[in-house]
Design a protein around this motif. Structure first.
Motif, mmCIF file in Angstrom:
data_model
loop_
_atom_site.group_PDB
_atom_site.id
_atom_site.type_symbol
_atom_site.label_atom_id
_atom_site.label_comp_id
_atom_site.label_asym_id
_atom_site.label_seq_id
_atom_site.Cartn_x
_atom_site.Cartn_y
_atom_site.Cartn_z
ATOM 1 N N LYS A 1 5.483 9.558 0.817
ATOM 2 C CA LYS A 1 4.566 10.217 1.758
ATOM 3 C C LYS A 1 4.169 11.609 1.270
ATOM 4 C CE LYS A 1 6.276 7.777 5.847
ATOM 5 N NZ LYS A 1 6.986 7.891 7.141
ATOM 6 N N ALA A 2 5.046 12.212 0.453
ATOM 7 C CA ALA A 2 4.744 13.562 -0.038
ATOM 8 C C ALA A 2 3.771 13.557 -1.213
ATOM 9 C CB ALA A 2 6.049 14.262 -0.445
ATOM 10 N N MET A 3 3.528 12.394 -1.795
ATOM 11 C CA MET A 3 2.619 12.323 -2.949
ATOM 12 C C MET A 3 1.176 12.365 -2.449
ATOM 13 S SD MET A 3 4.611 9.595 -5.370
ATOM 14 C CE MET A 3 3.966 10.325 -6.875
ATOM 15 N N PRO A 4 0.323 13.212 -3.038
ATOM 16 C CA PRO A 4 -1.030 13.424 -2.483
ATOM 17 C C PRO A 4 -1.936 12.187 -2.557
ATOM 18 C CG PRO A 4 -0.777 14.526 -4.609
ATOM 19 C CD PRO A 4 0.576 14.038 -4.221
ATOM 20 N N PHE A 5 -1.752 11.320 -3.525
ATOM 21 C CA PHE A 5 -2.669 10.176 -3.666
ATOM 22 C C PHE A 5 -2.231 8.956 -2.854
ATOM 23 C CE2 PHE A 5 0.408 10.010 -7.129
ATOM 24 C CZ PHE A 5 0.907 8.727 -7.031
ATOM 25 N N VAL A 6 -1.025 8.981 -2.277
ATOM 26 C CA VAL A 6 -0.555 7.865 -1.460
ATOM 27 C C VAL A 6 -1.072 8.059 -0.040
ATOM 28 C CG1 VAL A 6 1.456 6.649 -0.557
ATOM 29 C CG2 VAL A 6 1.497 7.554 -2.881
ATOM 30 N N LEU A 7 -1.740 7.042 0.499
ATOM 31 C CA LEU A 7 -2.346 7.138 1.829
ATOM 32 C C LEU A 7 -1.272 7.114 2.908
ATOM 33 C CD1 LEU A 7 -5.350 4.657 1.386
ATOM 34 C CD2 LEU A 7 -5.330 7.129 1.049
ATOM 35 N N ASN A 8 -1.531 7.905 3.965
ATOM 36 C CA ASN A 8 -0.643 7.883 5.125
ATOM 37 C C ASN A 8 -1.051 6.831 6.139
ATOM 38 O OD1 ASN A 8 1.021 10.014 4.227
ATOM 39 N ND2 ASN A 8 -0.492 11.536 4.918
ATOM 40 N N ASP A 9 -2.240 6.293 5.991
ATOM 41 C CA ASP A 9 -2.697 5.220 6.871
ATOM 42 C C ASP A 9 -3.421 4.183 6.014
ATOM 43 O OD1 ASP A 9 -3.362 3.669 9.037
ATOM 44 O OD2 ASP A 9 -5.108 4.904 9.625
ATOM 45 N N PRO A 10 -2.815 3.044 5.756
ATOM 46 C CA PRO A 10 -1.514 2.551 6.221
ATOM 47 C C PRO A 10 -0.365 3.333 5.585
ATOM 48 C CG PRO A 10 -2.916 0.765 5.413
ATOM 49 C CD PRO A 10 -3.524 2.036 4.953
ATOM 50 N N GLU A 11 0.741 3.429 6.301
ATOM 51 C CA GLU A 11 1.891 4.177 5.837
ATOM 52 C C GLU A 11 2.675 3.384 4.792
ATOM 53 O OE1 GLU A 11 4.268 5.161 9.174
ATOM 54 O OE2 GLU A 11 3.008 6.860 9.782
ATOM 55 N N PRO A 12 3.413 4.099 3.914
ATOM 56 C CA PRO A 12 4.303 3.409 2.969
ATOM 57 C C PRO A 12 5.404 2.654 3.727
ATOM 58 C CG PRO A 12 3.912 5.680 2.293
ATOM 59 C CD PRO A 12 3.365 5.556 3.667
ATOM 60 N N GLU A 13 5.917 1.629 3.093
ATOM 61 C CA GLU A 13 6.963 0.809 3.691
ATOM 62 C C GLU A 13 8.046 0.535 2.659
ATOM 63 O OE1 GLU A 13 5.287 -2.748 5.223
ATOM 64 O OE2 GLU A 13 4.081 -1.752 6.764
ATOM 65 N N TRP B 1 -0.022 2.579 -0.363
ATOM 66 C CA TRP B 1 -1.460 2.291 -0.475
ATOM 67 C C TRP B 1 -2.164 3.445 -1.164
ATOM 68 C CZ3 TRP B 1 -3.822 -2.205 1.590
ATOM 69 C CH2 TRP B 1 -2.969 -3.013 2.332
ATOM 70 N N VAL B 2 -3.191 3.099 -1.978
ATOM 71 C CA VAL B 2 -4.046 4.100 -2.623
ATOM 72 C C VAL B 2 -5.509 3.728 -2.419
ATOM 73 C CG1 VAL B 2 -2.334 4.701 -4.369
ATOM 74 C CG2 VAL B 2 -3.989 2.892 -4.838
ATOM 75 N N ASN B 3 -6.377 4.707 -2.556
ATOM 76 C CA ASN B 3 -7.821 4.474 -2.506
ATOM 77 C C ASN B 3 -8.311 4.295 -3.944
ATOM 78 O OD1 ASN B 3 -10.617 4.592 -2.306
ATOM 79 N ND2 ASN B 3 -10.565 6.072 -0.625
ATOM 80 N N GLN B 4 -8.755 3.072 -4.270
ATOM 81 C CA GLN B 4 -9.130 2.758 -5.654
ATOM 82 C C GLN B 4 -10.343 3.538 -6.133
ATOM 83 O OE1 GLN B 4 -8.323 -1.667 -6.798
ATOM 84 N NE2 GLN B 4 -9.171 -1.705 -4.737
ATOM 85 N N THR B 5 -11.193 3.974 -5.207
ATOM 86 C CA THR B 5 -12.380 4.723 -5.626
ATOM 87 C C THR B 5 -12.033 6.134 -6.097
ATOM 88 O OG1 THR B 5 -12.785 5.477 -3.366
ATOM 89 C CG2 THR B 5 -13.827 3.403 -4.036
ATOM 90 N N LYS B 6 -10.848 6.626 -5.704
ATOM 91 C CA LYS B 6 -10.446 7.980 -6.079
ATOM 92 C C LYS B 6 -9.217 7.997 -6.979
ATOM 93 C CE LYS B 6 -12.159 9.860 -1.695
ATOM 94 N NZ LYS B 6 -11.796 10.596 -0.456
ATOM 95 N N THR B 7 -8.402 6.930 -6.932
ATOM 96 C CA THR B 7 -7.120 6.922 -7.636
ATOM 97 C C THR B 7 -7.067 5.760 -8.617
ATOM 98 O OG1 THR B 7 -6.034 7.861 -5.694
ATOM 99 C CG2 THR B 7 -4.610 6.842 -7.348
ATOM 100 N N ASN B 8 -6.595 6.037 -9.823
ATOM 101 C CA ASN B 8 -6.324 4.979 -10.786
ATOM 102 C C ASN B 8 -5.093 4.206 -10.301
ATOM 103 O OD1 ASN B 8 -5.146 3.595 -13.111
ATOM 104 N ND2 ASN B 8 -6.645 4.721 -14.334
ATOM 105 N N PHE B 9 -5.294 2.943 -9.989
ATOM 106 C CA PHE B 9 -4.231 2.152 -9.359
ATOM 107 C C PHE B 9 -2.974 2.106 -10.224
ATOM 108 C CE2 PHE B 9 -2.067 -1.934 -8.893
ATOM 109 C CZ PHE B 9 -1.737 -1.921 -7.544
ATOM 110 N N PHE B 10 -3.133 1.839 -11.496
ATOM 111 C CA PHE B 10 -1.975 1.652 -12.363
ATOM 112 C C PHE B 10 -1.233 2.973 -12.604
ATOM 113 C CE2 PHE B 10 -5.098 -1.641 -13.440
ATOM 114 C CZ PHE B 10 -4.345 -2.767 -13.162
#
Length: 450
Positions: A315-327, A345-354
């Motif tokens: 949750k403290a990582m800036p690129f990890v979304l808070n909604d949906p929350e990590p599990e 969860w990440v936003n693929q348009t802003k974050t490199n998934f890998f």
């Protein structure tokens, strides 16, 4: 080409057309039986009657007739099989004939066989000359209908109003042009009275078309799949998809195949038959994408506390979304460790998934180790011979050389490795490919997507 085909049909239909013109009809044999003067004719009278009839027909003048008790024997020679058959039919129709013994032979002389083809040229030319107005009307009807069909088929604005898909516009307009040519041909042949020949031509064309259809079945199936894909629009250009296990970004959809650019920059062509039947996974439609990874802790550690610590770090990582929350949850319990699964969860348009997933694994691992959780290492049990075991026990514990001092690690600039911005390299390559043009693209941004 179409005009040449029409003239060929004219030439083949000339005899049928000329046969229906007034004043040039060929005589046909009457259907009633040919009667001899007396009701009960003698053999001589029958022979005389048949001979007189044959004398009036050029092709039967060399046939000799003999009659005995009503049995007619025909001898001599004729120039064709048709004349042979005609002589026998005429003899059978004379009253008093019981049966016919046909002993006629066919002449094989060149002049007899070619006379009907080249003979009486002036008469044939005269018939053609008299039929010229009919040919002119038929040709005019053909040209008017064909030209009208061509103009309507070329009216792109009209077809775009009816069919918003550009591929269907090309397909339907081309089919309309062919139908207009067929209608023009049928109307022209009807005017010439050559409907029988037209039916034969169309029947033969149908059989040939059926045979060709079977031989190019796979090509037709692929073409139909292209039509269905152009209507359904299952993806857009530059979307990240997985088709039948093949991953990449869509460059274009053509009439034969779907072209992808793989994530390593290569071109991939997939036949549209496979694309139409395949399961398509589209990563672009929903920009939010979930990553997951597993980490193990020692069996003696508290797995719930480890999960909470890992979730707090995610949750403290800036690129990890808070909604949906990590599990996080316990995946399995092994002999010497407990496997925890973390998801975020990440936003693929802003974050490199890998990159994002990799950094999340590293950060969570460091957080657990810093909190005193042990990440189990593989445990191996070794069994030795008694001699080896005794030898190991005899070695003094302090005989091992002292371990070399570990040099301090140099600081490393990790800014580039920590940059999780989305990679646009493949997007730029796809855009450049599309800008170059090439094959027609059936993907239409204006059409509704499936």
């Amino acid at each position: 080409m179409h005009a040449g085909l029409f003239l060929v049909c004219f030439a083949l239909s000339a005899p049928l057309a000329l046969a229906q013109l007034p004043g040039i009809e060929e005589p046909t044999d009457p259907t009633p039986a040919i009667q001899t003067p007396p009701p009960q004719a003698s053999d001589a009278e029958i022979a005389t009657r048949i001979t007189d009839i044959f004398a009036e027909i050029d092709s039967l003048r060399r046939v000799t007739v003999k009659v005995n008790h009503g049995v007619v024997t025909l001898t001599g020679d004729v120039s064709s099989t048709a004349a042979d058959t005609r002589a026998e039919e005429l003899a059978l129709r004379v009253n008093g004939v019981v049966t016919v013994e046909n002993q006629i032979e066919r002449r094989l002389a060149v002049d007899d066989s070619t006379g009907s083809l080249f003979g009486d040229s002036s008469s044939r030319l005269e018939k053609v000359y008299r039929a010229l107005p009919l040919y002119g009307v038929s040709l005019a009807v053909f040209l008017v209908i064909a030209l009208l069909g061509h103009l309507i088929a070329s009216w792109r604005g009209f077809w775009r109003l009816l069919l918003p898909n550009p591929f269907l516009v090309e397909l339907v307009s081309g089919a309309f042009r062919i139908v207009a040519l067929l209608v023009a041909l049928v109307m022209a042949m009807n005017i010439l009275g050559a409907t029988t020949m037209l039916g034969t031509i169309l029947g033969g064309a149908g059989v040939i078309g059926l045979a060709i259809g079977f031989s190019v079945r796979d090509t037709l199936e692929n073409y139909i799949s292209s039509i269905m894909l152009s209507v359904r629009q299952p993806f857009r250009a530059n979307e990240h998809v997985v088709i039948d296990g093949n991953e990449g970004k869509v460059i274009r959809l053509t009439s034969r195949s779907t072209i992808l650019m793989t994530l390593d920059g290569n071109h991939l062509r997939i036949p549209n038959t496979i694309v139409f039947k395949a399961v398509i996974l589209n990563y672009t439609r929903n920009p939010e994408r979930r990553f997951e990874f597993d980490l193990g802790v020692d069996a003696a550690d508290d797995p719930v506390a480890a999960m909470q610590l890992g979730l707090d770090r995610l949750k403290a990582m800036p690129f990890v979304l808070n909604d949906p929350e990590p599990e996080a949850f316990i995946q399995t319990v092994g002999d010497s460790n407990i496997v925890l699964r973390f998801m975020g969860w990440v936003n693929q348009t802003k974050t490199n998934f890998f990159k994002g997933r990799g950094l999340a694994i590293s950060a969570t691992k460091d957080a657990l180790e810093s909190a005193g959780f042990t990440l189990p290492e593989p445990i191996y049990r070794l069994r030795f011979d008694s001699k080896v075991e005794d030898a190991l026990k005899s070695v003094p514990a302090d005989s091992a050389p002292p371990a070399a001092a570990t040099p301090p690690k140099k600081p490393v600039d990790t800014r580039e490795a920590s940059d999780v911005a989305a990679d646009t390299t493949i997007n730029e390559k796809v855009a450049a490919e599309r800008a170059q043009g090439g094959e027609q693209d059936l993907l239409d941004e204006q059409s509704p997507v499936e």
